[in-house]
Each structure stands twice: as C-alpha cells, then as structure tokens.
Design an enzyme around this catalytic site. Structure first.
Site, PDB file in Angstrom:
ATOM      1  CE1 TYR A  55     -11.210 -11.557 -12.907  1.00 14.69           C
ATOM      2  CE2 TYR A  55      -8.984 -11.811 -12.020  1.00 14.69           C
ATOM      3  CZ  TYR A  55     -10.030 -10.996 -12.441  1.00 14.69           C
ATOM      4  OH  TYR A  55      -9.885  -9.640 -12.395  1.00 14.69           O
ATOM      5  N   GLY A  62     -12.664  -7.876 -12.990  1.00 13.31           N
ATOM      6  CA  GLY A  62     -13.362  -7.052 -12.013  1.00 13.31           C
ATOM      7  C   GLY A  62     -14.826  -7.448 -11.917  1.00 13.31           C
ATOM      8  CG  HIS A  85      -7.079  -2.001 -17.072  1.00  9.08           C
ATOM      9  ND1 HIS A  85      -8.092  -2.521 -17.851  1.00  9.08           N
ATOM     10  CD2 HIS A  85      -7.302  -2.484 -15.817  1.00  9.08           C
ATOM     11  CE1 HIS A  85      -8.883  -3.277 -17.104  1.00  9.08           C
ATOM     12  NE2 HIS A  85      -8.429  -3.274 -15.873  1.00  9.08           N
ATOM     13  CG  ASN A 197      -3.564  -7.973 -11.038  1.00  9.79           C
ATOM     14  OD1 ASN A 197      -3.322  -8.732 -10.117  1.00  9.79           O
ATOM     15  ND2 ASN A 197      -4.660  -7.258 -11.100  1.00  9.79           N
ATOM     16  NE  ARG A 284      18.475  17.400  27.663  1.00 10.75           N
ATOM     17  CZ  ARG A 284      17.401  17.603  28.433  1.00 10.75           C
ATOM     18  NH1 ARG A 284      16.886  16.602  29.115  1.00 10.75           N
ATOM     19  NH2 ARG A 284      16.862  18.793  28.545  1.00 10.75           N
TER      20      ARG A 284
END
Length: 524
Positions: A55, A62, A85, A197, A284
C-alpha cells in the site's frame, strides 16, 4: 542571524515552531537524521524492486487500495495523488500557518520512517530558509488520513505546480522554486503519500495555539492581580496553604503569581482589616480557574511535543527484524500500514483547550464587569470608569466587546465529537482535528483580547485609587506598560484603539516582559 532550529525528528518544541513560523529562524537537518532518511529510502527501493504489492508504493489509495499499479506507472501514481488531493477550499493559510505546516512535515519525514529521498527534505528546508511559502487552502482536512488536502497544496509546489508566495509576490510553483535555485521534483515511489499523509497542519496550528494560550493565562494572572487591587480585593485566597490542600499544579502556579505580582502593595494593605469577609468568585477563585486553564494548556503541550516528533504517515517503513514477520516487505524492509495519521490525540486536547480558554475569557469578563458596573463596583470607582458618566460612557462598551468575544467562544463547536465517513466508507472514522485546531486558535485569540480589555479597565480603575497608595511590584509594572500605549480615559474617544493596543500588549508578550523585568529588579 537567529540560532537555527534543528529538524531532527526528535527534539522539536512548540517554541521552535513559533520561532520558525513567526521569527524566520533558519532550519537545519543534522547528519544523523539525514542518515535515517537515506536508510529508509534504501528500504523503499528494495520493496519496489521486489514487485510485491505494498500500500502506498504500488497500489491505489483509500477505497482503491486493491488496485495494483504497474511498475512503469509508480511515479505517475505519486504525482496523481498530489494533484487529486489538492482539493481544499476556504481562505488561504497565512504566512505563519504555512511555515508551521512546512516545518512539521519536514520534521516528521526526517525521523526516517517515511521513505522519501534526501532531496525531498532538503527542498522543504530550503523553502523555509528562503521564504518560499506555498499557497495552501485552509479547509478540506478531516484529520484522517491526516491533513491530506492542505498538505497536497503544499506538495504541489515541490513538483513545480500550484502557487507560492515569495517576499509577498504570488507566482507559480516552478518560478517560486527557481528563486532559490531549486528545480521541481519528480516524485518517486512512496514520496507523494509521504508528503500528504500526516497531521502537520493540526500540530503546527496546535503548537502556535499552546504558546499563545500559555502567554494569555500568564497575562490573565497579571490582569486579575491588578483587578484584585483596584477593586480593593484581598490576596488571601492566593495563600499557599489553600493551594497546598488541593494540590493541582496550575492552581499553585497562578496563586504564586498573584502573590508575587502584588508584593509590597500598599493598596492591598490599606484595607486588610475592612468589613468585607469574602470577594466575589471572579476574584476569590482566580487561582482555581486560571490554574485549571494552565493545566489544560499543559495537557495540550504534552500531546503537541509528542506529535511534533512523531512519524504520522502511512504506511511506515521499518527494519524487518524489528517488526511483525507478517508485515509486507522484503528481507530487510517491513512496510506496516496503520493509523498514525489519525488526529484524535490532538483533536481532543485541542477541544479541551477551547473549553479552557472560554473559561478564562468568562472569568476575565466578569472581573471587567465588577470594575465598570455601577451596581456592583466599589464606591471609589465611578460608573463605567469615567467622571461625568451619563454625559460620558467611558469603558461601558469595552465590556460589551468582551461579552461578545466570550459568547463567540461559547458558541464554538467541538469538532472532535463529530464524524463523517469518506472514501467509500474505507475511512469510516475521522477526527476533524484541523477544525479543532482552527477553533482553538480562535478561542485563544478571543480570550487574549478579553484579557487585554480587563488590563485596560484595571489601569483606568487605578486612576481612582488614593494617590498615596502604591501598587505591588508586578501590578505597578503592568499599569505602566498599559500607560505607555494607552493614555488615561478622560473624555470619550474611539475605544477600539485602546482595546487594540491592550490586546497587542498581551499578545506580543511585551506585558509579560515588562512585568518580569520589574519583578527581577525588585530582587536585586
């Protein structure tokens, strides 16, 4: 020349990111990191030569992970990945955001698990050092598989496409590279996916956010201490004994700050034996609330420091002897697919920071109200901090602005709680971490302005203290710092200018510098 920041994949800090992003500090890659890059690249080349399906090297991405890519198309695959992309939208990232993004991507690649060539990291370092800033669309990231779209816009310039800005001039990517005698890269196997990525937009923005948030809470301690003085409050609530029996670290730190800022305050001493038993919560409970904000910022800092020095792309390249034998790869190289690109380790603490900065703005705005509101303010203070109120409005509307900014923070969503599946449901759970980062930065900016408004009103309220009473060492320095940029309000004037100057005093760190210098001098 500024001291270089080392991009070594191991030691980068949020302050380093701020120095590179905002102060143009140069970047250098040490030889030991270069060697890691070369070793990882050799492993990738070995995998490519083997021809086995891996891969990100010779498959689709994807939902298309099962598509095998022929050897002759591997380089085209990487270029197509970057082009396809680069699908961002919205405003363009500003200069410091782009520089933070570039530095983060460079530092992740030099860890030596991404498999890019040395020339790729050299191009990124040169772009930073020569001021070549890709035009990057800000929207489009889901925070898994990292910040894909923004990083793709960045990577386009590396291949001579897209656009970049050099010295403010917009030009195409190839021309921008040429200004530094760089040529466009031809991406090799694994390099396209390695470039796009990862979580570098998220972590770059988060690094800037944590630096700014920590400065804002330190300034809020100063503003709150001044408010405590001018409203005739007591610093007893900041006593070490109280913090000691509920030992949250942030609480103790803010309590100590209030004490040291008001050291030697004649204002505080002047009413030590008054009839008031307790102050309002906004005075306070300052140590508890500011302390909780400090602890939230610290939590984000820890996550950012880890993430800045992490390998966050997919797949990652390892020595085969050090991994699961079932991993794909070769005798010497193991290629592991995982989810280090998922942004939740940042998204959740970023949303936490948004909550915390909203609370910081909330307590600061309530202290502003105690100074300007005639229904709750002390007798020595005129309505809205102006003589002749009615004819004059003084700082009435400054409190409106603080309230508006606070409401904006309260209305901001918490993106990490959402999820929209993508890529044919292959990527079925995403983090929305980039949006969390944008929201956190906006919340920090709004809170900083609110703190600036409190500081502004505190200095104005100080004009109505008895002349014979001195401030504490730190609060006196804070008052003087305000008066260097904003004159006392006598006649009504456009208050936005006062707000802008007080905001800049806090955001720039100048307030902190002046106060710390005064405190240091008092010890000599």
């Amino acid at each position: 020349m500024a001291e270089p920041v080392r991009a070594d994949g191991e030691t980068l800090t949020p302050e380093d990111v701020a120095r590179v992003a905002r102060e143009n500090a140069p970047v250098e890659i040490p030889e030991e990191s270069r060697e890691k890059v070369r070793v990882a690249r050799e492993r990738v080349e070995e995998v490519v030569e083997s021809g086995d399906p891996v891969y990100g090297v010779n498959t689709g991405f994807g939902e298309l992970v099962d598509q095998r890519i022929p050897q002759d198309d591997i380089e085209r695959l990487q270029l197509n990945l970057v082009r396809s992309h680069a699908a961002g939208a919205g405003r363009e990232l500003d200069r410091e955001e782009v520089r933070a993004l570039l530095l983060g991507r460079l530092n992740a690649l030099v860890k030596g698990y991404s498999g890019v060539r040395e020339v790729v990291v050299d191009h990124l370092a040169t772009m930073l050092n020569e001021g070549i800033h890709p035009v990057v669309k800000s929207r489009g990231s889901l925070g898994a598989s990292g910040d894909l779209a923004p990083l793709a816009h960045l990577a386009l310039v590396l291949v001579g496409e897209g656009e970049a800005k050099v010295d403010g001039e917009r030009m195409d990517g190839a021309d921008a590279l040429a200004t530094a005698d760089l040529g466009p890269l031809t991406l090799r196997a694994k390099e396209g996916i390695a470039l796009i990525n990862g979580t570098q937009l998220t972590v770059g923005l988060a690094a800037l956010a944590v630096v700014d948030a920590e400065r804002a809470v330190r300034a809020a301690d100063v503003a709150g201490a001044l408010t405590t003085e001018v409203t005739m409050g007591t610093t007893a609530a900041a006593d070490d004994s109280i913090a000691g029996v509920r030992p949250h670290p942030g609480h103790a730190e803010s309590a100590r700050n209030v004490k040291r800022l008001t050291a030697d305050s004649e204002v505080v001493e002047s009413h030590r034996n008054c009839d008031r038993v307790q102050d309002a919560y906004s005075i306070r409970c300052l140590p508890q609330v500011h302390g909780a904000v400090r602890d939230a910022a610290r939590h984000l800092r820890e996550a950012v420091e880890i993430e800045l020095n992490s390998a966050t792309d997919n797949p990652l390249i390892f020595d085969a002897d050090e991994t699961d034998p079932r991993a794909s790869g070769t005798e010497n190289a193991a290629v592991l697919s995982g989810g280090n690109f998922h942004g939740d380790p940042l998204a959740m603490p970023l949303d936490y920071l948004t909550n915390a900065m909203t609370e910081l703005a909330a307590i600061s705005e309530r202290r502003v109200d105690r100074m300007v509101n005639p229904n709750v303010q002390e007798d020595h203070l005129p309505p809205f901090l102006t003589e002749g109120s009615g004819l004059r409005s003084g700082y009435m509307i400054a409190q409106y602005t603080a309230a508006a900014l606070l409401n904006e923070n309260r209305a901001t969503g918490r993106p990490s709680m959402d999820n929209t599946p993508v890529s044919g449901n292959q990527e079925d759970h995403v983090s929305m971490s980039a949006q969390s980062a944008f929201d956190a930065r906006a919340a920090v900016e709004n809170a900083t302005t609110v703190v600036g408004i409190e500081l502004l009103c505190g200095a104005q309220a100080a004009e109505f203290l008895p002349d014979d009473l001195d401030h504490g060492v730190g609060t006196a320095a804070a008052y003087e710092a305000v008066r260097e940029v904003v004159a006392p309000l006598v006649e009504d004037r456009p208050v936005h200018e006062d707000v802008e100057r007080a905001d800049a005093l806090v955001a720039s760190g100048l307030l902190e510098e002046r106060v710390e210098d005064a405190l240091f001098e008092s010890l000599e």
